[in-house]
Structures are given as C-alpha cells and as structure tokens.
Design a protein around this motif. Structure first.
Motif, PDB file in Angstrom:
ATOM      1  N   GLY A   1      85.097  46.667  -0.089  1.00  0.00           N
ATOM      2  CA  GLY A   1      85.708  47.259  -1.276  1.00  0.00           C
ATOM      3  C   GLY A   1      85.926  48.755  -1.132  1.00  0.00           C
ATOM      4  N   THR A   2      87.020  49.238  -1.699  1.00  0.00           N
ATOM      5  CA  THR A   2      87.361  50.651  -1.568  1.00  0.00           C
ATOM      6  C   THR A   2      86.736  51.512  -2.659  1.00  0.00           C
ATOM      7  OG1 THR A   2      89.379  50.342  -2.865  1.00  0.00           O
ATOM      8  CG2 THR A   2      89.539  50.050  -0.483  1.00  0.00           C
ATOM      9  N   GLY A   3      86.111  50.900  -3.644  1.00  0.00           N
ATOM     10  CA  GLY A   3      85.482  51.650  -4.728  1.00  0.00           C
ATOM     11  C   GLY A   3      84.034  51.246  -4.934  1.00  0.00           C
ATOM     12  N   MET A   4      83.191  52.217  -5.314  1.00  0.00           N
ATOM     13  CA  MET A   4      81.794  51.942  -5.655  1.00  0.00           C
ATOM     14  C   MET A   4      81.417  52.802  -6.856  1.00  0.00           C
ATOM     15  SD  MET A   4      79.742  51.367  -2.037  1.00  0.00           S
ATOM     16  CE  MET A   4      80.166  52.904  -1.232  1.00  0.00           C
ATOM     17  N   ARG A   5      80.573  52.236  -7.708  1.00  0.00           N
ATOM     18  CA  ARG A   5      80.151  52.933  -8.918  1.00  0.00           C
ATOM     19  C   ARG A   5      78.838  53.686  -8.647  1.00  0.00           C
ATOM     20  NH1 ARG A   5      81.419  51.471 -14.223  1.00  0.00           N
ATOM     21  NH2 ARG A   5      83.267  50.618 -13.192  1.00  0.00           N
ATOM     22  N   LEU A   6      78.837  54.995  -8.936  1.00  0.00           N
ATOM     23  CA  LEU A   6      77.653  55.821  -8.763  1.00  0.00           C
ATOM     24  C   LEU A   6      77.086  56.198 -10.114  1.00  0.00           C
ATOM     25  CD1 LEU A   6      78.937  55.978  -5.899  1.00  0.00           C
ATOM     26  CD2 LEU A   6      78.152  58.353  -5.795  1.00  0.00           C
ATOM     27  N   THR A   7      75.809  56.488 -10.152  1.00  0.00           N
ATOM     28  CA  THR A   7      75.139  56.823 -11.403  1.00  0.00           C
ATOM     29  C   THR A   7      75.667  58.116 -11.995  1.00  0.00           C
ATOM     30  OG1 THR A   7      73.135  55.711 -10.633  1.00  0.00           O
ATOM     31  CG2 THR A   7      72.899  57.236 -12.477  1.00  0.00           C
ATOM     32  N   SER A   8      75.974  59.113 -11.138  1.00  0.00           N
ATOM     33  CA  SER A   8      76.389  60.428 -11.632  1.00  0.00           C
ATOM     34  C   SER A   8      77.504  60.998 -10.772  1.00  0.00           C
ATOM     35  CB  SER A   8      75.196  61.382 -11.636  1.00  0.00           C
ATOM     36  OG  SER A   8      75.594  62.707 -11.920  1.00  0.00           O
ATOM     37  N   GLN A   9      78.371  61.824 -11.401  1.00  0.00           N
ATOM     38  CA  GLN A   9      79.415  62.541 -10.677  1.00  0.00           C
ATOM     39  C   GLN A   9      79.004  63.969 -10.329  1.00  0.00           C
ATOM     40  OE1 GLN A   9      83.313  62.347 -12.497  1.00  0.00           O
ATOM     41  NE2 GLN A   9      82.846  60.429 -13.555  1.00  0.00           N
ATOM     42  N   ALA A  10      77.889  64.415 -10.862  1.00  0.00           N
ATOM     43  CA  ALA A  10      77.479  65.811 -10.713  1.00  0.00           C
ATOM     44  C   ALA A  10      77.303  66.179  -9.240  1.00  0.00           C
ATOM     45  CB  ALA A  10      76.177  66.049 -11.468  1.00  0.00           C
ATOM     46  N   GLY A  11      77.883  67.304  -8.844  1.00  0.00           N
ATOM     47  CA  GLY A  11      77.721  67.845  -7.500  1.00  0.00           C
ATOM     48  C   GLY A  11      78.597  67.204  -6.455  1.00  0.00           C
ATOM     49  N   LEU A  12      79.501  66.303  -6.853  1.00  0.00           N
ATOM     50  CA  LEU A  12      80.351  65.610  -5.885  1.00  0.00           C
ATOM     51  C   LEU A  12      81.806  66.012  -6.069  1.00  0.00           C
ATOM     52  CD1 LEU A  12      78.768  62.023  -6.015  1.00  0.00           C
ATOM     53  CD2 LEU A  12      78.326  63.856  -4.369  1.00  0.00           C
ATOM     54  N   ALA A  13      82.564  65.950  -4.971  1.00  0.00           N
ATOM     55  CA  ALA A  13      83.980  66.329  -5.017  1.00  0.00           C
ATOM     56  C   ALA A  13      84.730  65.535  -3.962  1.00  0.00           C
ATOM     57  CB  ALA A  13      84.138  67.829  -4.760  1.00  0.00           C
ATOM     58  N   VAL A  14      86.056  65.515  -4.093  1.00  0.00           N
ATOM     59  CA  VAL A  14      86.902  64.855  -3.106  1.00  0.00           C
ATOM     60  C   VAL A  14      86.665  65.474  -1.732  1.00  0.00           C
ATOM     61  CG1 VAL A  14      89.285  64.489  -2.381  1.00  0.00           C
ATOM     62  CG2 VAL A  14      88.653  64.165  -4.771  1.00  0.00           C
ATOM     63  N   GLY A  15      86.558  64.634  -0.716  1.00  0.00           N
ATOM     64  CA  GLY A  15      86.316  65.100   0.643  1.00  0.00           C
ATOM     65  C   GLY A  15      84.859  65.110   1.035  1.00  0.00           C
ATOM     66  N   ASP A  16      83.933  64.952   0.066  1.00  0.00           N
ATOM     67  CA  ASP A  16      82.511  64.905   0.399  1.00  0.00           C
ATOM     68  C   ASP A  16      82.199  63.657   1.220  1.00  0.00           C
ATOM     69  OD1 ASP A  16      81.892  67.255  -0.860  1.00  0.00           O
ATOM     70  OD2 ASP A  16      81.091  66.332  -2.687  1.00  0.00           O
ATOM     71  N   LYS A  17      81.268  63.808   2.154  1.00  0.00           N
ATOM     72  CA  LYS A  17      80.750  62.678   2.912  1.00  0.00           C
ATOM     73  C   LYS A  17      79.469  62.190   2.240  1.00  0.00           C
ATOM     74  CE  LYS A  17      83.703  62.683   6.457  1.00  0.00           C
ATOM     75  NZ  LYS A  17      84.589  63.778   6.062  1.00  0.00           N
ATOM     76  N   LEU A  18      79.381  60.858   2.064  1.00  0.00           N
ATOM     77  CA  LEU A  18      78.206  60.231   1.467  1.00  0.00           C
ATOM     78  C   LEU A  18      77.648  59.205   2.436  1.00  0.00           C
ATOM     79  CD1 LEU A  18      79.467  59.537  -2.197  1.00  0.00           C
ATOM     80  CD2 LEU A  18      78.522  61.648  -1.253  1.00  0.00           C
ATOM     81  N   MET A  19      76.335  58.952   2.319  1.00  0.00           N
ATOM     82  CA  MET A  19      75.694  57.979   3.200  1.00  0.00           C
ATOM     83  C   MET A  19      74.811  57.051   2.389  1.00  0.00           C
ATOM     84  SD  MET A  19      73.481  58.666   6.667  1.00  0.00           S
ATOM     85  CE  MET A  19      73.257  57.351   7.863  1.00  0.00           C
ATOM     86  N   SER A  20      75.010  55.744   2.590  1.00  0.00           N
ATOM     87  CA  SER A  20      74.147  54.727   1.988  1.00  0.00           C
ATOM     88  C   SER A  20      73.783  53.740   3.070  1.00  0.00           C
ATOM     89  CB  SER A  20      74.857  54.018   0.835  1.00  0.00           C
ATOM     90  OG  SER A  20      73.979  53.101   0.197  1.00  0.00           O
ATOM     91  N   GLY A  21      72.490  53.485   3.258  1.00  0.00           N
ATOM     92  CA  GLY A  21      72.065  52.677   4.391  1.00  0.00           C
ATOM     93  C   GLY A  21      72.452  53.383   5.672  1.00  0.00           C
ATOM     94  N   GLY A  22      73.168  52.676   6.553  1.00  0.00           N
ATOM     95  CA  GLY A  22      73.635  53.303   7.780  1.00  0.00           C
ATOM     96  C   GLY A  22      75.099  53.633   7.761  1.00  0.00           C
ATOM     97  N   GLU A  23      75.746  53.569   6.586  1.00  0.00           N
ATOM     98  CA  GLU A  23      77.194  53.762   6.474  1.00  0.00           C
ATOM     99  C   GLU A  23      77.524  55.138   5.909  1.00  0.00           C
ATOM    100  OE1 GLU A  23      81.035  51.760   4.118  1.00  0.00           O
ATOM    101  OE2 GLU A  23      78.993  51.086   3.690  1.00  0.00           O
ATOM    102  N   ILE A  24      78.497  55.812   6.547  1.00  0.00           N
ATOM    103  CA  ILE A  24      78.982  57.108   6.068  1.00  0.00           C
ATOM    104  C   ILE A  24      80.420  56.926   5.581  1.00  0.00           C
ATOM    105  CG2 ILE A  24      79.551  59.488   6.694  1.00  0.00           C
ATOM    106  CD1 ILE A  24      77.334  59.382   8.771  1.00  0.00           C
TER     107      ILE A  24
END
Length: 779
Positions: free
Chosen positions: A424-447
């Motif tokens: 899926g191309t979308g995921m729901r996060l608890t908060s938007q604070a401190g995030l912006a377009v272009g940020d890299k995120l990591m969950s488990g072993g996926e970036i």
C-alpha cells in the motif's frame, strides 16, 4: 505492434444508451463499455466455438481485437438483457455507495471465434470496439482439441464422481467453502499422466489441491501449487492399471464462483524449467530442458530478442506430439557469462553474469573492487520461473557484513487505525508533528519517503511509490506492519557515526536485499559502493533456506548502466469528439538514471492530436493530453504508440494498446486559471469550472495531475477536490513546500465521471495550466 482485428458482421444490434429506465436525481451518465463475463473461458484450437460475452454498453459492437493473430472472431448477435441487481463498482473494484445513476444497458454478445490449428496453447487477450470506445481487456484460453469433463453436481464423494476419458479438460468450480469435486479416470500400468491448470492465468482465485485415490479410496498422491511458477503443472506415474479418482479442492477450504479450474489431463507436452536461465544477446547457447513429453532434453537457442520483449527470448520447445503447451522465458545478457562451479567460494571477474543452481545453504562469489566503485548486483530467477526467493548480501573478505549507513532515529511515531500491508502507498500515523514531505521514515527494517502529508486529520500519509507499490529506500524491503508498530523519522549518517544518546534506536544498515522492488518480485537487487580497495564476497541464498536442482538463478554483478522503461495508462484511451482526455506516461528509472525524458504520441490518425511532455529529473511520470476534432472519424481503433525522444517505446509487448473515439462526454472541464506562480513556502488559488452534458447531474471529482514534487493540494476534503451535484465551480489551493525546487511545467485538471465500470479511466481534461515555482527569494 498493430493489433489484429476482424470487423464484425452484425446479425442484429442493440441500441446504446446512457442509462436504463429508472430516473435518478443525478441524471443519466455514459458508462464506458465494460466486459463482465466470458463463457466459456477456453476454446479449442482448430475449431469454431461460440463464446458469450456479457457487459455494460456493448450495443452496436463492431470489431474484436486479439493479442494473437491466429484468432479471429465474428459477432453473430447482440441483445439487450434485463436489469439485474444494481452493481456499483468503485475504482478499486469494491462496492460504491455513490449514486451512480440508473443502470446502463446490459448487453450479451455472441461471438463465433475461430482458432487456427496452429494457434499456440495459452492465454489470449481481447477487446471489443463499440461506438463508446473499446473495452478493457478480457482473456480466454486457447486449449488442445480435447473433450471437456464438466463439474456435474452432485460429485462430492467418490461414489458420485463424474467418469471421464483421457485426454480431457476438467472444468468446474469449487463453488462454496469446503466443496469437493471428484472425477473418475482409468489408467494403464506405467501411464504417466500430466496435469496442468490453466485457470490461474484466467484470474481464478482457486489454490488447487489435487488428490489421487485408488479404487479402494486410498490416497496414492497429492499435489498442490508450485509457488515458483505461474502455471500449475505436475505429473504422476501409475504403477498399476485400474480405476482412480481425482479429488479437487481448495488449499484454504475456500470457495466461490471465482474458484474455478480448467485442468488438462493426459500425456501433455509441458516445459517445466530450463537451464541456464539465459544467454548472451547475439550468441547461441545450448539450453537444457526439464519437462514432460518433450521431444528433446536440450535445444540450441540463438540470443535474438522476441518481438514482445527486447530483453528476453520466449521459447516454446517441441513435444513428442507438437509444440509444448507452455513457453519459457530466457533472459538476454549484454556482458560476459559463466557457469557457477558450486564450490563453497568461487572467484569472479567483473562484469559478469553467473548462471547457477543453489544446491546448498548459500553460494559465495569473491570479486575485487576499488574504493568508491559503484556496482549493481541483481538476481533474475523467480521472474524466469525458478522457485528461488533470493537474498543477497555483500560481505568483506573475512565474510563479515559491511555497514552501509548508520540510521539515527530522531522522532518516534506509531502506526494506527489498521494493520498495513507491504504494498500500500499510504499508512496512517498517530501524529503529523515534526514531519514533512521528503522525510525518510523507518518501521521494522523498511525505509520509506513521505510523498505527501495527510490532507486532513483522518487521512493517511502518502509514501513514494511506483506502479501502485510502495518504494523502499537503501535496498530495504517493503514489509507488512501491525497496528501500533513504531515508526521513526530518521537521519541517514555515514557508516560508523556515533551520537549522543537521545533515547531512540540507532540502526546499522548493512549491504543486504531481499526483494528488489517494483518489477523484481521475489528477485533481489542491491546497490554497492566499495568502501576501500580490496576483495569482497557476494553471498546468495534462499530467504526460506530452500535449495535444490530446481533453484536456478542468474546473478549479475556490473557497474550501473543508467536507462529507463516506459508504460502508458490507460492503454486503450477512448477520446471524445471535440474534447480531450489525460494520458499518463510513467518511467521506471534504472540504475539511478535521473535525466529528463521527452515523450510524445506517434502516428496519430487524422483528426486526433496529442501534446508532448517531459518526465523531468526527479519525477517518474508526465501527463499528456489526447484530443479529437469535433468532426473526427475513426472507423476502427488505431494503435497507440508512445515513445521517448531516444526511441524507447512504452509497453512494446502490448498488442492491444489502441485509441478509439467516443461521443460527447458527460462533462467538460474548464481551466479558469491559466497560470500559477509560487515561491517556496507560498500558496496560490486555482479556479476550475465544469459544463454538464447529456442530462448528467452527478457529482464530479476533480483530478489534479502532473504536480511536481514539493507542490501539493492542501484544501481537499474527505472525498478529495469535489464539485457537488448542485455546483458548477470549485477552487483549490496549491502550496509549494519550503524545499520546492524552481521549475516551470504544465499541470492538468480533469473532471471524473463515476460509473459502474470500476477501474476504467473516465476523466476529461481542461486546458493545461502553467505552473511556475520561482527560486527562493525571487519575485
């Protein structure tokens, strides 16, 4: 390539219409021609077979187009069917709650299809042309001239088994959970019967389990799908003569009308695998074959690309009684190739492609690289029919992992609302604070990378994707994530970096890859930059720890060769006379290619026109506009040819890419705003309006296409930018992020008409709007 068509001879015709009998507050609307069912799903070659096609707005169909030139069709009758239960398909195929107006005409077409005796066994796609344009593709199977053995209920026990004579095609469905179908056959001692299920390539949901019982109802053998191949094929040798029973069931004990099967049984010529899995382009190589009832176990193959694939040879070997029922794909290489020695460690010289079989836990290859040298390592196995699910690593000369980067987590968040799958191309996060377009995120072993912020508090973050699949960065692999799983904003730092503790994890990312991303399936792809002069090891294994003679592979180690491939959507644009529609051209950038890609539509018929476009650096697609003059005429659909300026064609293997005309659309989009200028961090309002036609009074979703990275629509509601039933105009706001790069490019606004033709584009575009993003600090 030009499609193959036969103009229809019409014995009768049903009228086309915008809707049926019942009035609707949203008025009438044109539903694109849509095929909903085909029966039967298989036709025998060398025969003329009557096929029934049902769908919406198929009245006055005039031609049938096939992907295979040896298949011809004649339309013998068309009739309009009575209304059935109202089906409201959404864009994803689910049920829509939107008022889609009255039911469109439902038609039944009778086709007389002739398959020549030399037609290749396998799937064939087709479209039907109507005055409203062409339909999406439907599919049938070309089969040998065997008799069919039907699923005649009741047949849930051996005593009720349907007795059949070989060779045959078992045809039926596991129609409900727990359903079982029995067939009775007679075999001679020493008979080796081959079973092949063609239903999977026709879209069946069945995961077949085929059990063989003797006359005493004792289990003799049981077979399930071979997950490494797209066609389910196996053989069984009967030691004793007598009667046997075949039981067909679903692996998960599921069942529905979609759980159908078409299982050929007999002494079938089937090619199961080949080795090696490829050869150098322009050279000749001996290929060993593994299968059933083949004429030879080895063939000499010349490395000339097939017409449908510039990077492969499609081979159909000869059987003892005609051509094999299936084909094998052999990759074509452009560099030196060697065979694996199957030693614990083998030295190689770059560049090279290694053809081998994984016979143990892993296979190591040693190579020398200089500091800073960039290399691409990729596996081609599963895409060529091997069951291998590869895992690649690059190790140092002592066999230890090499750190690629240090991942510093700087902000903790979590996933919410639901579990998230790996595509899926979308995921729901608890908060938007401190995030912006272009940020890299990591969950488990996926970036992943944030492509767009949620438009509202109840929306998903959109992540960078290709072809509808989420992209993972730094050769990590997309994963499924459970609800409440942590997800971190990260900084990518050089290997060995150290930081003051912040209470959040630090991850050491190694050179390792499981799945290579879009287009790679279960095959691996790894980017490696040598940290120093010296010797390195590339280690190949199966992620499940499996190995054996069947686990063939091609492992290529080379320097990058930047390139791209193109695809076009929709592949069958229906262009309204006097209006225009959007056409999206998407680039798969290979080996870090980031240049501009000019694209255009070629060889358009008289009266049709198309804009040109550029897929800009850092972008993966562009939107062109296809238009037709008010007096344009096109008796038969014309080939759709889209090419880049270097000659690369979009989807060259697709013989059913075609352009057709349709009548005046239900809605016309008007771009009130002609130009938009933005500075980084700035906003601008865009105004659009629509004109409704043909009695259409429904709501109109507004699509904003061709937006560059760093520019987004910020004032969308729950249903996106929407013009409601009682409105004619709408405005929306574009925002340039502070990181937006300066550029000038067109953006496209289009009006979508929602219909029961789920998944088929039904959008009509306004004139292009020029978007200019100025450099920061300029007027």
């Amino acid at each position: 390539m030009k499609p193959f068509a036969l103009s229809a001879l019409l014995c009768c015709a049903a009228s086309i219409g915008f809707a049926a009998t019942d009035a609707s507050p949203t008025g009438t609307r044109i539903t694109p021609p849509t095929i909903r069912s085909v029966s039967p799903l298989g036709i025998a070659r060398g025969a003329s077979v009557e096929v029934i096609v049902e769908g919406f707005n198929l009245g006055k169909a005039s031609a049938v187009f096939f992907s295979e030139p040896s298949i011809k069709a004649r339309i013998t009758s068309i009739k309009e069917l009575p209304d059935q239960e109202d089906v409201r398909l959404g864009s994803n195929g689910g049920v829509s709650t939107v008022d889609l107006g009255p039911l469109p005409p439902r038609n039944q077409i009778t086709l007389e299809i002739d398959a020549s005796a030399s037609a290749p066994i396998g799937p064939v796609d087709f479209r039907i042309q109507t005055p409203l344009g062409t339909t999406p593709e439907a599919r049938i199977a070309i089969e040998p001239y065997y008799g069919e053995s039907p699923d005649r209920e009741p047949n849930d026990t051996p005593e009720e088994a349907f007795e059949t004579f070989l060779p045959t095609i078992l045809v039926g469905a596991i129609s409900k959970p727990g359903d079982l179908d029995y067939f009775k056959i007679t075999a001679k001692a020493g008979d080796r019967l081959v079973f092949e299920n063609a239903a999977r390539m026709l879209g069946s949901a069945l995961q077949p389990v085929i059990s063989i019982y003797d006359s005493n109802f004792a289990v003799v053998a049981q077979f399930t799908e071979n997950g490494g191949r797209s066609v389910n094929a196996f053989a069984h040798k009967f030691d004793r003569a007598g009667d046997y029973y075949l039981r067909i069931s679903d692996y998960e004990d599921s069942g529905s009308a979609r759980h159908f099967y078409r299982i050929k049984v007999g002494r079938l010529p089937i090619t199961v695998s080949a080795f090696p899995l490829g050869l150098p382009k322009g050279q000749t190589a001996d290929i060993a074959l593994n299968g059933f009832n083949l004429k030879t176990s080895q063939v000499s193959v010349k490395g000339e690309p097939s017409a449908e694939d510039p990077d492969a040879v499609w081979l159909r070997p000869q059987g003892v009684s005609g051509a094999s029922f299936d084909r094998i794909k052999l990759a074509l290489g452009t560099g030196p190739e060697i065979l694996a020695t199957n030693k614990a460690s083998q030295s190689i010289t770059l560049p090279v492609t290694i053809n081998g079989k994984l016979l143990g836990d892993h296979q190591d290859f040693r190579f020398h690289s200089r500091k800073g040298q960039k290399l691409i390592l990729d596996v081609n196995a599963n895409r060529l029919g091997s069951p291998l699910d590869s895992l690649l690593e690059v190790l140092d000369s002592a066999g230890k992992p090499i750190e690629r980067a240090t991942i510093r987590c700087v902000l903790e968040n979590s996933l919410t609302l639901r579990d998230h799958d790996s595509t899926g191309t979308g995921m729901r996060l608890t908060s938007q604070a401190g995030l912006a377009v272009g940020d890299k995120l990591m969950s488990g072993g996926e970036i992943v990378e944030v492509r767009a912020m949620p438009p509202g508090p109840d929306d998903d973050f959109a992540f960078t994707s290709f072809g509808g699949q989420r992209l993972a960065y730094f050769d990590t692999t997309p994963e499924a994530h459970a609800i409440d799983a942590p997800i971190y904003k990260i900084h990518i730092e050089p290997p060995g970096s150290s930081f003051a503790p912040n209470g959040l994890p630090i991850v050491h990312l190694m050179y390792r890859n499981d799945d290579g991303g879009p287009g790679y399936g279960k095959d691996s792809r790894l980017h490696f930059t040598a940290p120093a002069d010296g010797e390195y090891i590339v280690r190949l294994r199966d992620v499940r720890g499996l190995s054996g003679e069947a686990y063939a592979y091609r492992l290529t180690v080379r320097e990058p060769v930047p390139d791209f491939r193109l695809s076009v959507s929709p592949p069958n644009p229906n262009v309204p006379v006097g209006e225009r529609i959007p056409l999206t051209v998407t680039a798969l950038r290979l080996d870090d290619f980031d240049g501009a890609i000019p694209v255009s539509v070629k060889n358009l018929p008289r009266g049709l026109h198309a804009t040109e476009g550029v897929i800009e650096p850092g972008q993966t697609s562009t939107t062109l506009l296809l238009s037709a003059d008010a007096d344009a005429k096109l008796d038969q659909a014309a080939p759709l040819i889209v090419k880049a300026s270097n000659g690369t064609e979009a989807d060259p293997q697709d013989r059913l890419k075609m352009i057709a005309l349709m009548p005046r659309p239900d809605v016309q989009m008007l771009s009130e705003t002609k130009q938009v200028s933005l500075q980084p961090g700035g906003r601008a309002e865009v105004h659009v309006s629509i004109q409704r036609n043909n009695g259409f009074a429904g709501r109109v979703p507004v699509e904003i296409r061709n937006l560059p990275p760093g520019v987004r629509v910020i004032d969308v509601g729950l249903n996106g930018v929407l013009i409601n039933e009682d409105e004619q105009k709408r405005s929306f706001t574009l925002e340039a992020l502070p990181t937006a790069e300066p550029l000038t490019q067109p953006i496209i606004v289009a009006a979508a008409v929602e219909t029961r033709a789920g998944g088929q584009q039904n959008s009509f575009a306004g004139e292009p709007i020029t978007l200019r993003v100025a450099a920061k600090g300029t007027q």
